[in-house]
Write a protein that holds these residues in place. Structure first.
Motif, mmCIF file in Angstrom:
data_model
loop_
_atom_site.group_PDB
_atom_site.id
_atom_site.type_symbol
_atom_site.label_atom_id
_atom_site.label_comp_id
_atom_site.label_asym_id
_atom_site.label_seq_id
_atom_site.Cartn_x
_atom_site.Cartn_y
_atom_site.Cartn_z
ATOM 1 N N PHE A 172 0.829 -1.300 0.158
ATOM 2 C CA PHE A 172 0.163 -0.029 0.155
ATOM 3 C C PHE A 172 0.876 1.335 -0.077
ATOM 4 C CE2 PHE A 172 -2.618 -3.114 1.616
ATOM 5 C CZ PHE A 172 -3.572 -3.214 0.894
ATOM 6 N N ALA A 173 0.902 2.035 -1.276
ATOM 7 C CA ALA A 173 1.525 3.169 -1.308
ATOM 8 C C ALA A 173 0.519 4.378 -0.936
ATOM 9 C CB ALA A 173 2.230 3.510 -2.571
ATOM 10 N N CYS A 174 0.989 5.064 0.023
ATOM 11 C CA CYS A 174 0.168 6.467 0.193
ATOM 12 C C CYS A 174 0.219 7.222 -0.967
ATOM 13 C CB CYS A 174 0.826 7.031 1.361
ATOM 14 S SG CYS A 174 -0.392 8.516 1.905
ATOM 15 N N HIS A 220 2.376 11.175 -0.302
ATOM 16 C CA HIS A 220 3.797 11.250 -0.567
ATOM 17 C C HIS A 220 4.776 9.943 -0.995
ATOM 18 C CE1 HIS A 220 2.581 14.515 2.393
ATOM 19 N NE2 HIS A 220 3.201 15.142 1.525
ATOM 20 N N GLY A 221 3.500 9.043 -0.825
ATOM 21 C CA GLY A 221 4.440 7.566 -1.360
ATOM 22 C C GLY A 221 4.975 6.554 -0.134
ATOM 23 N N TRP A 222 4.615 7.123 0.986
ATOM 24 C CA TRP A 222 4.978 6.008 2.110
ATOM 25 C C TRP A 222 4.550 4.745 1.765
ATOM 26 C CZ3 TRP A 222 6.116 7.695 7.929
ATOM 27 C CH2 TRP A 222 7.030 9.039 7.801
ATOM 28 N N THR A 223 5.239 3.707 1.885
ATOM 29 C CA THR A 223 4.593 2.296 1.242
ATOM 30 C C THR A 223 4.775 1.285 2.403
ATOM 31 O OG1 THR A 223 5.326 2.954 -0.775
ATOM 32 C CG2 THR A 223 4.870 0.668 -0.413
ATOM 33 N N TYR A 224 3.698 0.662 2.684
ATOM 34 C CA TYR A 224 3.325 -0.528 3.692
ATOM 35 C C TYR A 224 3.381 -1.754 3.147
ATOM 36 C CZ TYR A 224 2.634 3.932 6.239
ATOM 37 O OH TYR A 224 2.767 5.179 6.695
ATOM 38 N N ALA A 225 3.881 -2.638 3.856
ATOM 39 C CA ALA A 225 3.651 -4.184 3.466
ATOM 40 C C ALA A 225 2.142 -4.552 3.727
ATOM 41 C CB ALA A 225 4.701 -5.073 4.251
ATOM 42 N N LEU A 226 1.665 -5.841 3.452
ATOM 43 C CA LEU A 226 0.389 -6.174 3.816
ATOM 44 C C LEU A 226 0.320 -6.574 5.206
ATOM 45 C CD1 LEU A 226 0.048 -9.015 0.645
ATOM 46 C CD2 LEU A 226 -0.625 -6.349 0.624
ATOM 47 N N ASP A 227 1.430 -6.682 5.774
ATOM 48 C CA ASP A 227 1.320 -6.952 7.183
ATOM 49 C C ASP A 227 1.335 -5.485 8.226
ATOM 50 O OD1 ASP A 227 3.884 -6.454 7.099
ATOM 51 O OD2 ASP A 227 4.751 -8.552 7.721
#
Ligand code: FES
Ligand SMILES: [Fe+2]
Length: 383
Positions: free
Chosen positions: A114-116, A119-126
């Motif tokens: 999931f990329a915001c 500003h593009g901070w990106t998170y894994a599925l967990d």
């Protein structure tokens, strides 16, 4: 938790009611103060002390069929994201970026990460924070402490339950629904519709069959009975059986072999704000999301285990059209009640012996608010 009757017992009770022109009657009646639908403090208490603190079905498992499948929507006023992780387990998060708070996802879909959008901070599925663009602009940022904030999430019996905040009571049980939503079901469609009525008024419309003839004269009534139901409570929940006239065919079937399939609709009310309704070729999961004291998002998931051929699609469409028309009649009544709440005509609403499931719903809601009050953690918030 009281076990529910099996199909042969429900069918027998229905046939007896047909023979005697009777229906299930609750022992007690109920009076609900109209103020409980009008008071902003009461609404806030229901949202903050009950809806956010009990395991509440968020979506069916079938809405998250693959690794990376997600559903994002508001639950009790909080943006929530549920996603199926790499190990197949469902994770739930507050759908809020740890940089400056934008949502990570909207609606439903399937993603690897999931990329915001801001500003593009990106998170894994967990939920782990994987990537911060131009990270050198954040000296000392410890990414390992800036993952998405989890909410307690349990997948059970084909539903994903989310508990946002710790319950006030320690013994909150999940309802036991082993065969209701089998893994063979797939998501056919989902929809959201904003309705100008308090969420409890909409819930009440699901919980009795006393209105079938008056409210649904040309939709449900030709296929069903007026005021002929089997009503059961289990834990904080209810189940109401709405028989179809075709149930009479089961008189010719030996008792032990009588199945409810295509002979009646079961409506399960899962405390506090969700219903699961069975139809001949589909199951509807409806979440009544309170948006405001007088507005509710009517979220519907339609599931089926039927194939995808033309004949099935036609049958599904006919069934879905009927349910859609009937549901529109229920919503029209709910909106009418909402418009009259401030009229001063009623100090309380009266729920009689045929409306016992509604009494149980309000009794359980009051008990949950009382438990919060007793826990002494929110004295000033509970009216
Ligand atoms: S708010 Fe999400 S990256 Fe800035
Ligand atoms: Fe109805």
């Amino acid at each position: 938790m009281t076990p529910l009757l099996d199909d042969p017992a429900v069918v027998q009770r229905i046939l007896d009611h047909i023979d005697h022109e009777t229906t299930d009657r609750s022992h007690d009646t109920w009076r609900e103060p109209v103020e409980n639908y009008r008071s902003p403090e009461r609404f806030a208490a229901e949202r903050d002390l009950v809806l956010r603190r009990y395991p509440t079905p968020f979506c069916p498992s079938a809405a998250l069929p693959a690794v990376g499948s997600y559903v994002a929507r508001d639950a009790a006023g909080t943006p929530i994201l549920a996603v199926r992780g790499n190990e197949g387990r469902v994770h739930g998060f507050r759908n809020v970026c740890r940089h400056r708070g934008a949502q990570l996802a909207e609606g439903a879909g399937c993603k690897k990460a999931f990329a915001c959008r801001y500003h593009g901070w990106t998170y894994a599925l967990d939920g782990r924070l994987l990537h911060v663009p131009h990270e050198d602009g954040f000296p000392g940022l410890d990414k390992s402490t800036r993952g998405l904030i989890p909410v307690e999430t349990v997948e059970r019996d084909g539903l994903v339950f989310v508990t946002q905040d710790a319950p006030y009571v320690p013994d909150v049980e999940l309802p036991d629904l082993p065969d209701l939503l089998p893994p063979t079901l797939r998501l056919l469609q989902s929809s959201e519709l904003e309705v100008a009525a308090n969420w409890k008024i909409l819930m009440e419309g699901f919980l009795e069959g006393y209105h079938i003839k008056a409210t649904h004269p040309s939709t449900f009534y030709p296929l069903q009975y007026d005021n002929l139901n089997v009503v059961e409570t289990f834990g904080r929940n209810n189940r109401i059986a709405f028989p179809y006239r075709a149930v009479e065919k089961l008189r010719a079937v030996p008792r032990a072999q009588r199945s409810a399939a295509a002979k009646l609709t079961y409506v399960y009310q899962l405390f506090p704000n969700v219903t699961v309704a069975t139809f001949p070729a589909s199951v509807f999961v409806t979440v009544l999301e309170p948006l405001a004291i007088d507005r509710t998002m009517f979220v519907t998931y339609v599931l089926t285990d039927r194939g995808d051929d033309d004949g099935t699609r036609d049958m599904m469409k006919r069934g879905a059209d009927l349910v859609t028309d009937g549901a529109a009649e229920d919503r029209a009544v709910a909106c009418a009640i909402q418009r009259g709440l401030d009229s001063g005509a009623n100090e309380s609403f009266e729920f009689g012996h045929f409306e016992g499931a509604i009494g149980h719903f309000h009794r359980m809601l009051d008990a949950a608010l009382d438990a919060a009050r007793r826990a002494g953690q929110a004295d000033r918030e509970v009216p």
